[in-house]
Design an enzyme around this catalytic site. Structure first.
Site, mmCIF file in Angstrom:
data_model
loop_
_atom_site.group_PDB
_atom_site.id
_atom_site.type_symbol
_atom_site.label_atom_id
_atom_site.label_comp_id
_atom_site.label_asym_id
_atom_site.label_seq_id
_atom_site.Cartn_x
_atom_site.Cartn_y
_atom_site.Cartn_z
ATOM 1 N N GLU A 40 0.868 -1.177 0.000
ATOM 2 C CA GLU A 40 0.000 0.000 0.000
ATOM 3 C C GLU A 40 0.902 1.223 0.000
ATOM 4 O O GLU A 40 1.785 1.350 0.862
ATOM 5 C CB GLU A 40 -0.889 -0.005 1.237
ATOM 6 C CG GLU A 40 -1.711 1.274 1.434
ATOM 7 C CD GLU A 40 -2.331 1.356 2.814
ATOM 8 O OE1 GLU A 40 -2.548 2.499 3.295
ATOM 9 O OE2 GLU A 40 -2.598 0.302 3.423
ATOM 10 N N ARG A 44 0.709 10.512 1.061
ATOM 11 C CA ARG A 44 1.092 11.611 1.952
ATOM 12 C C ARG A 44 2.199 12.475 1.358
ATOM 13 O O ARG A 44 2.312 13.652 1.702
ATOM 14 C CB ARG A 44 1.537 11.057 3.306
ATOM 15 C CG ARG A 44 0.432 10.287 4.035
ATOM 16 C CD ARG A 44 0.877 9.829 5.406
ATOM 17 N NE ARG A 44 -0.146 9.054 6.086
ATOM 18 C CZ ARG A 44 -0.046 8.583 7.322
ATOM 19 N NH1 ARG A 44 1.060 8.830 8.022
ATOM 20 N NH2 ARG A 44 -1.011 7.880 7.867
ATOM 21 N N THR A 68 -4.411 6.228 2.465
ATOM 22 C CA THR A 68 -4.684 7.600 2.904
ATOM 23 C C THR A 68 -5.486 8.359 1.847
ATOM 24 O O THR A 68 -5.212 9.527 1.552
ATOM 25 C CB THR A 68 -3.376 8.358 3.240
ATOM 26 O OG1 THR A 68 -2.436 7.470 3.845
ATOM 27 C CG2 THR A 68 -3.667 9.491 4.229
ATOM 28 N N LYS A 128 -9.964 -1.500 7.934
ATOM 29 C CA LYS A 128 -8.685 -1.077 8.488
ATOM 30 C C LYS A 128 -8.903 -0.730 9.960
ATOM 31 O O LYS A 128 -9.928 -0.125 10.321
ATOM 32 C CB LYS A 128 -8.184 0.145 7.722
ATOM 33 C CG LYS A 128 -6.871 0.755 8.205
ATOM 34 C CD LYS A 128 -6.593 2.028 7.412
ATOM 35 C CE LYS A 128 -5.333 2.737 7.881
ATOM 36 N NZ LYS A 128 -4.112 2.098 7.360
#
Length: 319
Positions: A40, A44, A68, A128
């Site tokens: 993954e 960011r 994210t 998650k």
């Protein structure tokens, strides 16, 4: 391909904050050599999406998710970049719904009953759990799985080589995520061999192989019980009688009938038989699917290999 099933079969999901598109494929290659052809990429860093795109261009078969993801626009951009799945830190109904519309597997962050029910309502069952250790880790996960049967979590944050087994021994956990197999400092230093070595350690820990017991074939209840008592008299092992076999302690199974194997069987314990089976099949080792023993919930508890060694069959059993 069932993306979430594949992630669960590996049990370990590298979650990396990659910054440089030119070295991202090298990081992915190091993961693959270590037995983890999936990751993954968290969105960011300014060039994170380009890193994802670069990996998929260099190695299309690599399973790459975009993490994210905070908006519908990001989800669409990730899909265009070639992402195989989406991960969100929290539950945003608009983002999740958009992923479903795109046919994109999505793993939203759900850590409360309200969020879990909202996800279930949209047809999801894998969530998650973030930040895991800060929110109580396995104790909290186990509590949440109590009323919600059939759901599984991918916990991240605070997961390490030293504690991952406590997570992966639970049927509530599909996989663990983290950067412990590819720390940022090693990625920045292009320490590819070091990353590969850490990945191999993570794979070994996720399987947790160990000797469970040795089975000795017999032809009758009397013979099986006599074998168990033989070990008890010599080594002080307690005898536990059963219908088909008897145990001397936990190390010897004295069978009342012929089990697979000319002389008996060797049982190898593992944290997850399903994960171990996927690992063995990937190595080209044939399994006897018809010998699978299932729990009432459908989890595989034991499974024989087709091979025999030294007159002994071999089976994998849940520790």
């Amino acid at each position: 391909m069932d993306i979430l099933k594949t992630i669960a079969e590996y049990g370990v999901l590298p979650v990396l904050g990659l910054k440089h598109p030119e070295t991202a494929p090298m990081t992915a290659a190091a993961l693959r050599r270590g037995g983890l052809p999936l990751l993954e990429v968290t969105m960011r860093a300014p060039q994170a999406m380009d890193c994802l795109r670069s990996i998929k261009y260099d190695c299309p078969e690599m399973l790459v998710g975009a993490g994210t993801i905070l908006s519908e626009e990001q989800a669409c951009e990730a899909a265009d970049a070639g992402a195989d799945f989406i991960v969100t830190p929290g539950f945003n109904r608009k983002v999740v719904s958009r992923c479903i519309e795109l046919g994109m597997p999505v793993v939203p962050g759900c850590v409360t009953p309200t969020e879990i029910e909202a996800g279930i309502e949209l047809g999801l069952s894998t969530f998650k759990f973030f930040p895991s250790e800060a929110l109580g880790g396995m104790e909290t996960i186990s509590q949440l799985c109590g009323p919600y049967k059939g759901i599984r979590f991918i916990p991240t944050s605070g997961i390490k080589l030293t504690n991952m087994e406590s997570y992966l021994s639970s049927g509530c956990v599909a996989a663990v995520g983290g950067s412990f197999m590819a720390p940022a400092a090693m990625v920045e230093a292009c320490c590819w061999d070091g990353i590969t070595a850490l990945c191999r350690q993570a794979v070994e820990r996720s399987l947790g192989f160990s000797l469970a017991h040795i089975g000795i074939n017999g032809s009758s209840r009397e013979e099986g019980l006599a074998t168990a008592r033989w070990f008890a008299e010599r080594f002080g092992f307690p005898v536990r009688e059963g219908d088909r076999s008897n145990f001397a302690g936990t190390v010897v199974e004295a069978c009342n009938e012929k089990f697979p194997g000319t002389f008996g069987h060797i049982a190898i314990g593992t944290l997850s038989v399903t994960r171990a089976a996927a690992y063995l099949m990937a190595k080209g080792i044939p399994l006897c699917d018809e010998t699978a023993t299932l729990s009432p919930e459908g989890e595989i508890l034991a499974l024989y290999l087709r091979e025999e060694i030294g007159g002994f069959a071999v089976h994998i059993v849940k520790r």
